[in-house]
Motif scaffolding. Structure first.
Motif, PDB file in Angstrom:
ATOM      1  N   ASP A  80     -30.244 -25.397   1.854  1.00  0.00           N
ATOM      2  CA  ASP A  80     -30.520 -23.970   2.030  1.00  0.00           C
ATOM      3  C   ASP A  80     -29.381 -23.172   1.394  1.00  0.00           C
ATOM      4  OD1 ASP A  80     -31.300 -21.470   2.772  1.00  0.00           O
ATOM      5  OD2 ASP A  80     -31.324 -21.876   4.940  1.00  0.00           O
ATOM      6  N   GLU A  81     -29.687 -22.472   0.305  1.00  0.00           N
ATOM      7  CA  GLU A  81     -28.645 -21.749  -0.403  1.00  0.00           C
ATOM      8  C   GLU A  81     -28.262 -20.462   0.315  1.00  0.00           C
ATOM      9  OE1 GLU A  81     -29.920 -21.105  -4.367  1.00  0.00           O
ATOM     10  OE2 GLU A  81     -29.898 -23.254  -4.911  1.00  0.00           O
ATOM     11  N   THR A  82     -29.121 -19.995   1.216  1.00  0.00           N
ATOM     12  CA  THR A  82     -28.805 -18.772   1.948  1.00  0.00           C
ATOM     13  C   THR A  82     -27.901 -19.024   3.170  1.00  0.00           C
ATOM     14  OG1 THR A  82     -30.811 -18.982   3.315  1.00  0.00           O
ATOM     15  CG2 THR A  82     -30.991 -17.736   1.235  1.00  0.00           C
ATOM     16  N   TRP A  83     -27.689 -20.304   3.511  1.00  0.00           N
ATOM     17  CA  TRP A  83     -26.883 -20.662   4.692  1.00  0.00           C
ATOM     18  C   TRP A  83     -25.393 -20.722   4.302  1.00  0.00           C
ATOM     19  CZ3 TRP A  83     -27.758 -21.102   9.776  1.00  0.00           C
ATOM     20  CH2 TRP A  83     -26.782 -21.756  10.561  1.00  0.00           C
ATOM     21  N   THR A  84     -24.565 -20.114   5.125  1.00  0.00           N
ATOM     22  CA  THR A  84     -23.105 -20.148   4.886  1.00  0.00           C
ATOM     23  C   THR A  84     -22.478 -21.150   5.838  1.00  0.00           C
ATOM     24  OG1 THR A  84     -23.132 -17.809   4.246  1.00  0.00           O
ATOM     25  CG2 THR A  84     -20.988 -18.800   4.791  1.00  0.00           C
ATOM     26  N   PRO A  85     -22.066 -22.296   5.359  1.00  0.00           N
ATOM     27  CA  PRO A  85     -21.484 -23.319   6.250  1.00  0.00           C
ATOM     28  C   PRO A  85     -20.034 -22.973   6.603  1.00  0.00           C
ATOM     29  CG  PRO A  85     -21.456 -24.106   4.000  1.00  0.00           C
ATOM     30  CD  PRO A  85     -22.132 -22.755   3.960  1.00  0.00           C
ATOM     31  N   CYS A  86     -19.504 -23.740   7.513  1.00  0.00           N
ATOM     32  CA  CYS A  86     -18.085 -23.567   7.874  1.00  0.00           C
ATOM     33  C   CYS A  86     -17.194 -24.021   6.733  1.00  0.00           C
ATOM     34  CB  CYS A  86     -17.757 -24.360   9.151  1.00  0.00           C
ATOM     35  SG  CYS A  86     -16.054 -24.154   9.747  1.00  0.00           S
ATOM     36  N   VAL A  87     -17.533 -25.168   6.149  1.00  0.00           N
ATOM     37  CA  VAL A  87     -16.792 -25.697   4.995  1.00  0.00           C
ATOM     38  C   VAL A  87     -17.820 -26.048   3.941  1.00  0.00           C
ATOM     39  CG1 VAL A  87     -15.187 -27.457   4.144  1.00  0.00           C
ATOM     40  CG2 VAL A  87     -14.958 -26.600   6.485  1.00  0.00           C
ATOM     41  N   ASN A  88     -17.646 -25.489   2.771  1.00  0.00           N
ATOM     42  CA  ASN A  88     -18.571 -25.787   1.694  1.00  0.00           C
ATOM     43  C   ASN A  88     -18.480 -27.251   1.275  1.00  0.00           C
ATOM     44  OD1 ASN A  88     -19.618 -23.151   1.467  1.00  0.00           O
ATOM     45  ND2 ASN A  88     -17.933 -22.520   0.125  1.00  0.00           N
ATOM     46  N   ASN A  89     -19.666 -27.816   0.925  1.00  0.00           N
ATOM     47  CA  ASN A  89     -19.764 -29.162   0.371  1.00  0.00           C
ATOM     48  C   ASN A  89     -19.324 -30.254   1.340  1.00  0.00           C
ATOM     49  OD1 ASN A  89     -20.639 -28.254  -2.297  1.00  0.00           O
ATOM     50  ND2 ASN A  89     -18.517 -27.537  -2.545  1.00  0.00           N
ATOM     51  N   VAL A  90     -19.428 -30.003   2.646  1.00  0.00           N
ATOM     52  CA  VAL A  90     -19.235 -31.049   3.655  1.00  0.00           C
ATOM     53  C   VAL A  90     -20.614 -31.488   4.111  1.00  0.00           C
ATOM     54  CG1 VAL A  90     -18.379 -31.567   5.962  1.00  0.00           C
ATOM     55  CG2 VAL A  90     -16.970 -30.230   4.396  1.00  0.00           C
ATOM     56  N   ASN A  91     -21.034 -32.680   3.674  1.00  0.00           N
ATOM     57  CA  ASN A  91     -22.376 -33.172   3.970  1.00  0.00           C
ATOM     58  C   ASN A  91     -22.392 -34.456   4.789  1.00  0.00           C
ATOM     59  OD1 ASN A  91     -21.405 -34.925   2.098  1.00  0.00           O
ATOM     60  ND2 ASN A  91     -22.739 -34.222   0.438  1.00  0.00           N
ATOM     61  N   GLY A  92     -21.225 -34.844   5.334  1.00  0.00           N
ATOM     62  CA  GLY A  92     -21.180 -36.045   6.155  1.00  0.00           C
ATOM     63  C   GLY A  92     -19.748 -36.318   6.603  1.00  0.00           C
ATOM     64  N   PHE A  93     -19.586 -37.441   7.288  1.00  0.00           N
ATOM     65  CA  PHE A  93     -18.246 -37.760   7.808  1.00  0.00           C
ATOM     66  C   PHE A  93     -17.255 -38.039   6.681  1.00  0.00           C
ATOM     67  CE2 PHE A  93     -15.078 -40.819   9.289  1.00  0.00           C
ATOM     68  CZ  PHE A  93     -14.502 -40.096  10.318  1.00  0.00           C
ATOM     69  N   ILE A  94     -17.695 -38.721   5.614  1.00  0.00           N
ATOM     70  CA  ILE A  94     -16.775 -39.049   4.521  1.00  0.00           C
ATOM     71  C   ILE A  94     -16.248 -37.773   3.862  1.00  0.00           C
ATOM     72  CG2 ILE A  94     -16.539 -40.225   2.308  1.00  0.00           C
ATOM     73  CD1 ILE A  94     -16.761 -42.073   4.710  1.00  0.00           C
ATOM     74  N   SER A  95     -17.131 -36.819   3.612  1.00  0.00           N
ATOM     75  CA  SER A  95     -16.689 -35.574   3.006  1.00  0.00           C
ATOM     76  C   SER A  95     -15.788 -34.792   3.955  1.00  0.00           C
ATOM     77  CB  SER A  95     -17.898 -34.728   2.601  1.00  0.00           C
ATOM     78  OG  SER A  95     -18.719 -34.459   3.724  1.00  0.00           O
ATOM     79  N   ALA A  96     -16.065 -34.840   5.269  1.00  0.00           N
ATOM     80  CA  ALA A  96     -15.187 -34.185   6.247  1.00  0.00           C
ATOM     81  C   ALA A  96     -13.816 -34.861   6.285  1.00  0.00           C
ATOM     82  CB  ALA A  96     -15.835 -34.216   7.630  1.00  0.00           C
ATOM     83  N   PHE A  97     -13.782 -36.188   6.166  1.00  0.00           N
ATOM     84  CA  PHE A  97     -12.519 -36.933   6.137  1.00  0.00           C
ATOM     85  C   PHE A  97     -11.707 -36.570   4.892  1.00  0.00           C
ATOM     86  CE2 PHE A  97     -10.292 -40.881   4.809  1.00  0.00           C
ATOM     87  CZ  PHE A  97      -9.341 -40.914   5.798  1.00  0.00           C
ATOM     88  N   LEU A  98     -12.388 -36.460   3.741  1.00  0.00           N
ATOM     89  CA  LEU A  98     -11.691 -36.073   2.519  1.00  0.00           C
ATOM     90  C   LEU A  98     -11.145 -34.653   2.607  1.00  0.00           C
ATOM     91  CD1 LEU A  98     -14.080 -37.628  -0.160  1.00  0.00           C
ATOM     92  CD2 LEU A  98     -11.863 -38.498   0.609  1.00  0.00           C
ATOM     93  N   PHE A  99     -11.888 -33.762   3.236  1.00  0.00           N
ATOM     94  CA  PHE A  99     -11.399 -32.398   3.415  1.00  0.00           C
ATOM     95  C   PHE A  99     -10.176 -32.372   4.331  1.00  0.00           C
ATOM     96  CE2 PHE A  99     -11.452 -28.361   5.790  1.00  0.00           C
ATOM     97  CZ  PHE A  99     -11.227 -27.492   4.733  1.00  0.00           C
ATOM     98  N   SER A 100     -10.158 -33.248   5.341  1.00  0.00           N
ATOM     99  CA  SER A 100      -8.997 -33.344   6.225  1.00  0.00           C
ATOM    100  C   SER A 100      -7.763 -33.794   5.454  1.00  0.00           C
ATOM    101  CB  SER A 100      -9.304 -34.308   7.374  1.00  0.00           C
ATOM    102  OG  SER A 100      -8.159 -34.523   8.175  1.00  0.00           O
ATOM    103  N   ILE A 101      -7.928 -34.768   4.553  1.00  0.00           N
ATOM    104  CA  ILE A 101      -6.794 -35.232   3.741  1.00  0.00           C
ATOM    105  C   ILE A 101      -6.301 -34.121   2.825  1.00  0.00           C
ATOM    106  CG2 ILE A 101      -6.093 -36.879   1.973  1.00  0.00           C
ATOM    107  CD1 ILE A 101      -8.038 -38.877   3.144  1.00  0.00           C
ATOM    108  N   GLU A 102      -7.228 -33.405   2.177  1.00  0.00           N
ATOM    109  CA  GLU A 102      -6.843 -32.326   1.277  1.00  0.00           C
ATOM    110  C   GLU A 102      -6.105 -31.215   2.016  1.00  0.00           C
ATOM    111  OE1 GLU A 102     -10.155 -30.892  -0.951  1.00  0.00           O
ATOM    112  OE2 GLU A 102     -10.931 -32.913  -1.336  1.00  0.00           O
ATOM    113  N   THR A 103      -6.519 -30.928   3.242  1.00  0.00           N
ATOM    114  CA  THR A 103      -5.877 -29.873   4.016  1.00  0.00           C
ATOM    115  C   THR A 103      -4.468 -30.263   4.441  1.00  0.00           C
ATOM    116  OG1 THR A 103      -8.024 -29.149   4.850  1.00  0.00           O
ATOM    117  CG2 THR A 103      -6.077 -28.471   6.091  1.00  0.00           C
ATOM    118  N   GLU A 104      -4.309 -31.477   4.965  1.00  0.00           N
ATOM    119  CA  GLU A 104      -3.009 -31.892   5.503  1.00  0.00           C
ATOM    120  C   GLU A 104      -2.002 -32.156   4.392  1.00  0.00           C
ATOM    121  OE1 GLU A 104      -1.309 -35.272   8.589  1.00  0.00           O
ATOM    122  OE2 GLU A 104      -3.345 -34.487   8.789  1.00  0.00           O
TER     123      GLU A 104
END
Length: 387
Positions: A98-122
């Motif tokens: 859904d392109e009209t939906w604004t997520p909390c974090v863009n391009n987080v579509n699963g646990f692996i992507s959330a884990f990678l975002f955690s590494i990038e943030t820290e």
């Protein structure tokens, strides 16, 4: 008076076999400086956690690397799981197309992507593909929390590793002690001596030497004190314990009335159960950190009537130190032979030497004559004269 007896010593000597048949004694301090003590039945182990930094630094390298890796991995996984939980609870995973939906974090579509975002943030990598949006206040608070905790983890773990790497323990590996201690006359005084040297060209600043006698004893009241520690003077009163350790030095302890060896004879010394612990402390010139090197000598490692062989010579424009002769000793035959025939204490021996120095002999001296040792030193060979 009998004619003088010249006693040229052999160039080097080995340990006398007569004193080596005793049972092997358990060392208090190993030759490499490791203290041979283990603590058991400790019930207040929580005290280690109150000083967690020192506890982590004291761990061996295998455990330290494991803690280092796990500290980062656990925090990345923990915050990765929270980012995934936020995306799941907000329904971001149900509106991936859904392109009209604004997520909390863009391009987080699963646990692996959330884990990678955690590494990038820290780690503040910031590839730019996954980014938090302004429509998620919870995510903003979590981002601040992870940035702060990540900085604390970095400071703590990097600090531990830096302190562990820069510890001066390995510097002590290049501070060497002689394998044996010797007892011989020096300037008409009976002395216990050992040799210490520094293999590096960078020096130990403010080097200081100490020595302890480790021996169990029983007090006059009947109390048994295991491994009692007694100071052995190596020149504290005269300042000789402060060393300028540019070349190997022979550390001397004068056996006088204040020495714990004063009332021991040679026979008693060979039978005693004691250990001499020597400690060299100083500041490493390259790092400015304090370094300590330790070694020890058992009773069978104290050679009676021996001296250390010379190891320094004058070359063209500099002094040359031959470390091949660092542990070598030679036997002062006359002194050793005299003490093999006598069971007198060191105190009586030195008193007899003093009596013999007078021109007129007393009746006591006529009954119990004692030899006098005169040292004649040369560049190549040492000669001992006994009257």
């Amino acid at each position: 008076m009998e004619p003088p007896l010249l006693c040229p010593p052999p160039p080097f000597s080995s340990v006398p076999p007569s004193a080596r048949s005793r049972r092997k004694r358990q060392r208090y301090v190993e030759k490499n400086g490791r203290c041979n003590v283990q603590h058991g039945n400790m019930r207040e182990t929580y005290r280690y956690l109150t000083d967690i930094f020192t506890t982590l630094v004291d761990l061996n390298w295998r455990c330290s690397l494991f803690v280092f890796v796990m500290a980062y991995a656990v925090t990345w996984l923990f915050f990765g799981a929270i980012w995934y939980l936020i995306a799941y609870c907000r329904g971001d995973l149900d509106h991936l197309e859904d392109e009209t939906w604004t997520p909390c974090v863009n391009n987080v579509n699963g646990f692996i992507s959330a884990f990678l975002f955690s590494i990038e943030t820290e780690t503040t990598i910031g590839y730019g593909h996954r980014v938090i949006t302004d429509q998620c206040p919870v995510g903003t608070m979590l981002l601040l929390l992870q940035a702060i905790l990540g900085s604390m983890v970095n400071a703590f773990m990097v600090g531990c590793m830096f302190v562990k790497i820069s510890q001066p323990n390995k510097r002590a590996e290049t501070l060497v002690f002689s394998k044996h201690a010797v007892i011989s006359l020096r300037d008409d005084k009976l002395c216990l001596m050992f040799r210490v040297g520094d293999l590096r060209s960078s020096h130990i600043v403010g080097a200081n030497m100490r020595a302890k006698l480790i021996k169990s004893k029983q007090t006059q009241e009947g109390e048994f004190i295991p491994l009692d520690q007694t100071d052995i003077s190596v020149g504290f009163e005269t300042g000789d314990d402060r060393l300028f350790l540019v070349s190997p030095l022979v550390i001397s302890h004068e056996i006088d009335a204040r020495s714990p060896f004063w009332d021991m004879s040679q026979t008693q010394l060979e039978k005693e159960d004691f250990e001499i612990v020597v400690i060299l402390e100083g500041m490493v010139e390259a790092t400015g950190m304090t370094c300590q090197a330790r070694s020890s000598y058992l009773a069978e490692e104290v050679l009676w009537g021996h001296r250390f062989s010379p190891m320094m010579s004058l070359a063209e424009g500099f002094f040359d130190v031959d470390y091949g002769a660092f542990h070598h000793t030679f036997e002062v035959t006359c002194l050793k032979d005299k003490w093999k025939m006598s069971d007198f204490s060191i105190a009586f021996f030195l008193d007899s030497l003093t009596f013999n120095s007078h021109k007129e002999k007393s009746p006591l001296q006529k009954k119990r004559p004692v030899s006098t040792l005169t040292e004649v030193s040369g560049d190549q060979n040492a000669m001992q004269t006994c009257e």
